[in-house]
Design a protein around this motif. Sequence first.
Motif, mmCIF file in Angstrom:
data_model
loop_
_atom_site.group_PDB
_atom_site.id
_atom_site.type_symbol
_atom_site.label_atom_id
_atom_site.label_comp_id
_atom_site.label_asym_id
_atom_site.label_seq_id
_atom_site.Cartn_x
_atom_site.Cartn_y
_atom_site.Cartn_z
ATOM 1 N N ARG A 109 0.842 -1.208 0.000
ATOM 2 C CA ARG A 109 0.000 0.000 0.000
ATOM 3 C C ARG A 109 0.869 1.246 0.000
ATOM 4 N NH1 ARG A 109 -3.094 -1.159 5.147
ATOM 5 N NH2 ARG A 109 -1.970 -3.122 5.154
ATOM 6 N N LEU A 110 1.893 1.253 0.842
ATOM 7 C CA LEU A 110 2.797 2.408 0.884
ATOM 8 C C LEU A 110 3.564 2.560 -0.426
ATOM 9 C CD1 LEU A 110 4.148 2.064 4.525
ATOM 10 C CD2 LEU A 110 2.834 3.992 3.620
ATOM 11 N N ALA A 111 4.029 1.454 -0.983
ATOM 12 C CA ALA A 111 4.768 1.518 -2.252
ATOM 13 C C ALA A 111 3.876 2.058 -3.368
ATOM 14 C CB ALA A 111 5.309 0.138 -2.617
ATOM 15 N N ARG A 112 2.637 1.631 -3.396
ATOM 16 C CA ARG A 112 1.713 2.124 -4.431
ATOM 17 C C ARG A 112 1.479 3.615 -4.257
ATOM 18 N NH1 ARG A 112 -0.990 0.392 -8.789
ATOM 19 N NH2 ARG A 112 -2.897 1.516 -9.269
ATOM 20 N N TRP A 113 1.313 4.068 -3.006
ATOM 21 C CA TRP A 113 1.116 5.491 -2.743
ATOM 22 C C TRP A 113 2.330 6.282 -3.238
ATOM 23 C CZ3 TRP A 113 0.734 8.003 2.769
ATOM 24 C CH2 TRP A 113 0.216 9.299 2.663
ATOM 25 N N ALA A 114 3.517 5.806 -2.926
ATOM 26 C CA ALA A 114 4.730 6.494 -3.388
ATOM 27 C C ALA A 114 4.777 6.543 -4.916
ATOM 28 C CB ALA A 114 5.968 5.798 -2.835
ATOM 29 N N ARG A 170 9.033 10.943 -1.583
ATOM 30 C CA ARG A 170 10.279 10.685 -0.852
ATOM 31 C C ARG A 170 9.990 10.407 0.626
ATOM 32 N NH1 ARG A 170 13.287 13.429 -3.637
ATOM 33 N NH2 ARG A 170 12.483 15.480 -3.100
ATOM 34 N N ARG A 171 9.068 11.157 1.212
ATOM 35 C CA ARG A 171 8.708 10.946 2.616
ATOM 36 C C ARG A 171 8.003 9.595 2.810
ATOM 37 N NH1 ARG A 171 9.065 15.903 5.789
ATOM 38 N NH2 ARG A 171 10.818 16.953 4.800
ATOM 39 N N VAL A 172 7.153 9.219 1.871
ATOM 40 C CA VAL A 172 6.483 7.915 1.968
ATOM 41 C C VAL A 172 7.522 6.804 1.867
ATOM 42 C CG1 VAL A 172 4.843 6.326 0.874
ATOM 43 C CG2 VAL A 172 4.263 8.756 1.113
ATOM 44 N N ARG A 173 8.476 6.956 0.970
ATOM 45 C CA ARG A 173 9.527 5.938 0.812
ATOM 46 C C ARG A 173 10.414 5.849 2.053
ATOM 47 N NH1 ARG A 173 8.854 3.095 -3.454
ATOM 48 N NH2 ARG A 173 8.115 4.031 -5.392
ATOM 49 N N GLU A 174 10.606 6.965 2.765
ATOM 50 C CA GLU A 174 11.354 6.922 4.023
ATOM 51 C C GLU A 174 10.640 6.020 5.031
ATOM 52 O OE1 GLU A 174 11.875 10.925 5.434
ATOM 53 O OE2 GLU A 174 13.277 11.430 3.837
ATOM 54 N N ILE A 175 9.324 6.153 5.101
ATOM 55 C CA ILE A 175 8.544 5.301 5.999
ATOM 56 C C ILE A 175 8.684 3.847 5.574
ATOM 57 C CG2 ILE A 175 6.202 4.695 6.750
ATOM 58 C CD1 ILE A 175 5.523 7.721 6.386
ATOM 59 N N LEU A 176 8.586 3.619 4.298
ATOM 60 C CA LEU A 176 8.671 2.264 3.747
ATOM 61 C C LEU A 176 10.022 1.620 4.055
ATOM 62 C CD1 LEU A 176 6.935 0.354 2.072
ATOM 63 C CD2 LEU A 176 7.792 1.458 0.022
ATOM 64 N N SER A 177 11.071 2.400 4.003
ATOM 65 C CA SER A 177 12.415 1.858 4.231
ATOM 66 C C SER A 177 12.779 1.794 5.704
ATOM 67 C CB SER A 177 13.451 2.705 3.494
ATOM 68 O OG SER A 177 13.579 3.960 4.138
#
Length: 143
Positions: free
Chosen positions: A28-33, A121-128
């Motif tokens: 879900r987070l990856a799709r949002w990013a 970029r902020r969403v990907r920070e959460i993902l990582s």
Amino acid sequence: MKHQTFEQLQSIGATGDFLRSSLPRTDRLARWAELLEQVSHHQLSTLRETEYEPKAWRAAMRADGTPISVAFKDPVLRAAGLHGDTYDDATRFFEINDEQLHRIVCFCHFGNTVSGADAARRVREILSGRTSLFARLRALFTG
């Protein structure tokens, strides 16, 4: 795993309960990013002072053209259970906390608008699992 569009899944009847129960948080987070990256040069609206609002008021916060509304426009995320484009809808659906969402959508970080690229970029920070130095220091002093 073969990736298919929402329309392809819909044509074979594989949406609905299947997507709701099987789309993991990371997907879900990856799709949002990815959606935010598709509008990387667009200026998206921010939400004002989310950290100062009472919890009930913050939960209902929304505006047109925010990073949250970009997610809500996506039929795959809606089929997976994203029910609206409020602050609370995003924290629940993406399983993120107030501080994490604040870093994506709040006025205090970007001003009136945030680029799709910065929000992604902020969403990907959460993902990582990465956090900023400021966030780590704050956690150190506040527990």
